[in-house]
Every structure is written in structure tokens, then in C-alpha cells.
Design an enzyme around this catalytic site. Structure first.
Site, PDB file in Angstrom:
ATOM      1  N   ARG A 103       0.810  -1.223   0.000  1.00 31.19           N
ATOM      2  CA  ARG A 103       0.000   0.000   0.000  1.00 31.19           C
ATOM      3  C   ARG A 103       0.834   1.259   0.000  1.00 31.19           C
ATOM      4  O   ARG A 103       0.336   2.339  -0.283  1.00 31.19           O
ATOM      5  CB  ARG A 103      -0.909   0.021   1.234  1.00 31.19           C
ATOM      6  CG  ARG A 103      -1.874  -1.141   1.301  1.00 31.19           C
ATOM      7  CD  ARG A 103      -2.536  -1.221   2.655  1.00 31.19           C
ATOM      8  NE  ARG A 103      -1.509  -1.526   3.669  1.00 31.19           N
ATOM      9  CZ  ARG A 103      -1.702  -1.458   4.978  1.00 31.19           C
ATOM     10  NH1 ARG A 103      -2.871  -1.101   5.458  1.00 31.19           N
ATOM     11  NH2 ARG A 103      -0.737  -1.767   5.812  1.00 31.19           N
ATOM     12  N   GLU A 126       5.976   7.099  12.091  1.00 30.79           N
ATOM     13  CA  GLU A 126       5.638   8.106  13.081  1.00 30.79           C
ATOM     14  C   GLU A 126       6.532   9.309  12.823  1.00 30.79           C
ATOM     15  O   GLU A 126       7.752   9.217  12.944  1.00 30.79           O
ATOM     16  CB  GLU A 126       5.887   7.595  14.500  1.00 30.79           C
ATOM     17  CG  GLU A 126       4.895   6.582  14.980  1.00 30.79           C
ATOM     18  CD  GLU A 126       5.139   6.178  16.440  1.00 30.79           C
ATOM     19  OE1 GLU A 126       6.181   6.545  17.033  1.00 30.79           O
ATOM     20  OE2 GLU A 126       4.275   5.462  16.972  1.00 30.79           O
ATOM     21  N   ASN A 179       4.356  24.957  11.969  1.00 32.02           N
ATOM     22  CA  ASN A 179       4.347  25.891  10.848  1.00 32.02           C
ATOM     23  C   ASN A 179       4.605  25.138   9.555  1.00 32.02           C
ATOM     24  O   ASN A 179       5.246  24.078   9.559  1.00 32.02           O
ATOM     25  CB  ASN A 179       5.431  26.956  11.022  1.00 32.02           C
ATOM     26  CG  ASN A 179       5.239  27.780  12.276  1.00 32.02           C
ATOM     27  OD1 ASN A 179       4.129  28.160  12.615  1.00 32.02           O
ATOM     28  ND2 ASN A 179       6.313  28.046  12.978  1.00 32.02           N
ATOM     29  N   ARG A 227      15.419  30.937   2.862  1.00 29.21           N
ATOM     30  CA  ARG A 227      14.801  31.558   4.043  1.00 29.21           C
ATOM     31  C   ARG A 227      15.782  31.438   5.203  1.00 29.21           C
ATOM     32  O   ARG A 227      16.259  30.359   5.509  1.00 29.21           O
ATOM     33  CB  ARG A 227      13.488  30.867   4.389  1.00 29.21           C
ATOM     34  CG  ARG A 227      12.430  30.968   3.302  1.00 29.21           C
ATOM     35  CD  ARG A 227      11.156  30.235   3.736  1.00 29.21           C
ATOM     36  NE  ARG A 227      10.156  30.194   2.704  1.00 29.21           N
ATOM     37  CZ  ARG A 227       9.121  31.037   2.606  1.00 29.21           C
ATOM     38  NH1 ARG A 227       8.979  31.993   3.495  1.00 29.21           N
ATOM     39  NH2 ARG A 227       8.246  30.912   1.635  1.00 29.21           N
ATOM     40  N   HIS A 243      17.288  32.744  10.718  1.00 24.31           N
ATOM     41  CA  HIS A 243      16.402  33.338  11.709  1.00 24.31           C
ATOM     42  C   HIS A 243      16.584  32.733  13.100  1.00 24.31           C
ATOM     43  O   HIS A 243      16.940  31.570  13.232  1.00 24.31           O
ATOM     44  CB  HIS A 243      14.943  33.141  11.301  1.00 24.31           C
ATOM     45  CG  HIS A 243      14.626  33.648   9.940  1.00 24.31           C
ATOM     46  ND1 HIS A 243      13.684  33.046   9.126  1.00 24.31           N
ATOM     47  CD2 HIS A 243      15.110  34.693   9.214  1.00 24.31           C
ATOM     48  CE1 HIS A 243      13.597  33.694   7.982  1.00 24.31           C
ATOM     49  NE2 HIS A 243      14.455  34.691   8.008  1.00 24.31           N
ATOM     50  N   LYS A 263      13.512  23.909  17.328  1.00 27.61           N
ATOM     51  CA  LYS A 263      12.693  23.526  16.180  1.00 27.61           C
ATOM     52  C   LYS A 263      12.994  22.089  15.764  1.00 27.61           C
ATOM     53  O   LYS A 263      14.130  21.640  15.838  1.00 27.61           O
ATOM     54  CB  LYS A 263      12.979  24.441  14.981  1.00 27.61           C
ATOM     55  CG  LYS A 263      12.632  25.892  15.208  1.00 27.61           C
ATOM     56  CD  LYS A 263      13.019  26.732  14.002  1.00 27.61           C
ATOM     57  CE  LYS A 263      12.697  28.187  14.232  1.00 27.61           C
ATOM     58  NZ  LYS A 263      13.125  29.028  13.095  1.00 27.61           N
ATOM     59  N   TYR A 301       7.622  22.607  10.305  1.00 28.35           N
ATOM     60  CA  TYR A 301       8.439  22.583  11.510  1.00 28.35           C
ATOM     61  C   TYR A 301       7.626  22.847  12.758  1.00 28.35           C
ATOM     62  O   TYR A 301       6.634  23.547  12.745  1.00 28.35           O
ATOM     63  CB  TYR A 301       9.623  23.545  11.425  1.00 28.35           C
ATOM     64  CG  TYR A 301       9.313  24.994  11.131  1.00 28.35           C
ATOM     65  CD1 TYR A 301       9.382  25.948  12.135  1.00 28.35           C
ATOM     66  CD2 TYR A 301       8.999  25.401   9.846  1.00 28.35           C
ATOM     67  CE1 TYR A 301       9.136  27.272  11.867  1.00 28.35           C
ATOM     68  CE2 TYR A 301       8.751  26.729   9.566  1.00 28.35           C
ATOM     69  CZ  TYR A 301       8.816  27.665  10.587  1.00 28.35           C
ATOM     70  OH  TYR A 301       8.565  28.993  10.315  1.00 28.35           O
ATOM     71  N   ASP A 353      11.858  38.640  16.991  1.00 28.82           N
ATOM     72  CA  ASP A 353      12.372  38.173  15.708  1.00 28.82           C
ATOM     73  C   ASP A 353      13.745  38.772  15.423  1.00 28.82           C
ATOM     74  O   ASP A 353      13.949  39.982  15.556  1.00 28.82           O
ATOM     75  CB  ASP A 353      11.393  38.560  14.595  1.00 28.82           C
ATOM     76  CG  ASP A 353      11.852  38.069  13.250  1.00 28.82           C
ATOM     77  OD1 ASP A 353      11.901  36.845  13.057  1.00 28.82           O
ATOM     78  OD2 ASP A 353      12.177  38.912  12.382  1.00 28.82           O
ATOM     79  N   ASP A 379      15.403  39.548   4.916  1.00 21.03           N
ATOM     80  CA  ASP A 379      16.626  38.751   4.953  1.00 21.03           C
ATOM     81  C   ASP A 379      17.772  39.434   4.211  1.00 21.03           C
ATOM     82  O   ASP A 379      18.939  39.262   4.581  1.00 21.03           O
ATOM     83  CB  ASP A 379      16.379  37.348   4.392  1.00 21.03           C
ATOM     84  CG  ASP A 379      15.538  36.493   5.335  1.00 21.03           C
ATOM     85  OD1 ASP A 379      15.408  36.855   6.529  1.00 21.03           O
ATOM     86  OD2 ASP A 379      15.009  35.463   4.882  1.00 21.03           O
TER      87      ASP A 379
END
Length: 182
Positions: A23, A28, A48, A58, A61, A71, A131, A142, A169
Site C-alpha cells: 500500500r 511516526e 508551521n 529563508r 532566523h 525547532k 516545523y 524576531d 533577509d
């Protein structure tokens, strides 16, 4: 689940165990019970997701204390190069980075503890990136560092002329010019 330790203390690559049959497959993607055995106690409070096209970069940060974030990141479809830079003052690897290729096919995840800047570049036509964070987003906390800072030596695997960066950025400062709160 297999844990691959990077050269930077605390950064972990997680390879889930896939169960395949006619299938397809099952795995997990997160089990708090198993996760805390390798990463310690982390309570994720926010998930997110972003979709990006080839050349999007990106990062890099982070959120400042008391709102810093750990994260757990993964690429659901497509392919990204995920990067974490150690910003922990006093760390023997301060300013060093580790990177990992995350794809929809390899199902790898990358755990980034507090005290790191994080970013990724999209290497496929499109990529769906997810994440988990252990702290909510706080705009006032930030922060980040310039992802093309030559002192970091990051090869984003995307030619600079093809990179797509946010205006925010593009304006970030080099590591040496950034106030590091960790």
C-alpha cells in the site's frame, strides 16, 4: 528511529523507521516519548508550514530570549538544504554551521535546539516544509543574521544570482555585526 549526531553538540538528524508494504509506507513523524529520550524534554507548541519554489532561501532566523525557539524541521515534499548556525556564546563551535539534505523521499528531520540560527534553501521545483516550535512566534523577538555572510562559509547549493530572498533577509547584518543574545 535512527539518530545521527552532527559535529555540533545538540544538532540531531532523525531518520524515522518506515514500514513499507504493497500500500505504500507508514512512519511516526513525531513521538514525544521517543523524542525526549534523545533530545531531552521539549514541549512543542506551534506547527508551521511553508511552500516555496526553487531558489528561495529563508533564514538565518532566530528568536531572542525569553522567546527563543527549539525547532524540529522536515521537508514533506521536494528537497531543501537545511542549515543551523551555532550562536551559543562560549560554545567551541560558535559561528559554525551544520547542514542536512531534507527531502520528501528521505523523511529525515533536523532538530535545532535553542541558541541557533536556522534557514533553508529550496533545491527542487517546489518544496513543502514543516516545523515544530517549542515557543510561539513573537514578532518583537524576531532576529537573524545575513545568510550570505562570507564568514559563515555556507554553500546554499543555489547560485547567488538565482536566490530569492525576502527584503528582511537581504537587510540582515553579518554575524560579527549582530548582537547575539545566547
Amino acid at each position: 528511529m535512527e539518530i545521527i549526531r552532527t559535529e555540533i553538540e545538540g544538532l540531531l538528524i532523525i531518520e524515522p523507521t518506515l514500514f513499507r508494504d504493497g500500500r505504500g509506507y507508514f512512519f511516526e513523524s513525531f513521538s514525544e516519548r521517543e523524542f525526549v529520550k534523545v533530545a531531552g524534554p521539549v514541549h512543542f507548541v506551534q506547527d508551521n508550514e511553508s511552500e516555496s519554489s526553487y531558489g528561495v532561501v529563508r533564514g538565518l532566523h532566530f528568536q531572542t530570549p525569553p522567546f527563543s525557539q527549539a525547532k524540529l524541521v522536515r521537508c514533506v515534499s521536494g528537497e531543501v538544504l537545511d542549515v543551523a548556525v551555532d550562536l551559543r556564546k562560549g560554545s567551541p563551535t560558535f559561528g559554525k554551521h551544520a547542514s542536512v539534505l531534507l527531502t520528501g523521499g528521505n523523511h529525515r528531520q533536523f532538530f535545532i535546539p535553542k541558541g541557533f540560527a536556522h534557514g533553508f534553501s529550496v533545491l527542487s521545483e517546489t518544496a513543502l516544509f514543516q516545523y515544530k516550535c517549542d515557543e510561539f512566534y513573537h514578532p518583537e523577538a524576531d532576529s537573524g543574521i545575513y545568510l550570505l555572510d562570507p564568514s559563515l562559509g555556507i554553500d546554499w547549493k543555489v547560485p547567488e544570482e538565482k536566490m530569492i530572498l525576502s527584503e528582511r533577509d537581504k537587510r540582515r547584518k553579518a554575524l560579527s555585526e549582530t548582537e547575539i543574545p545566547f
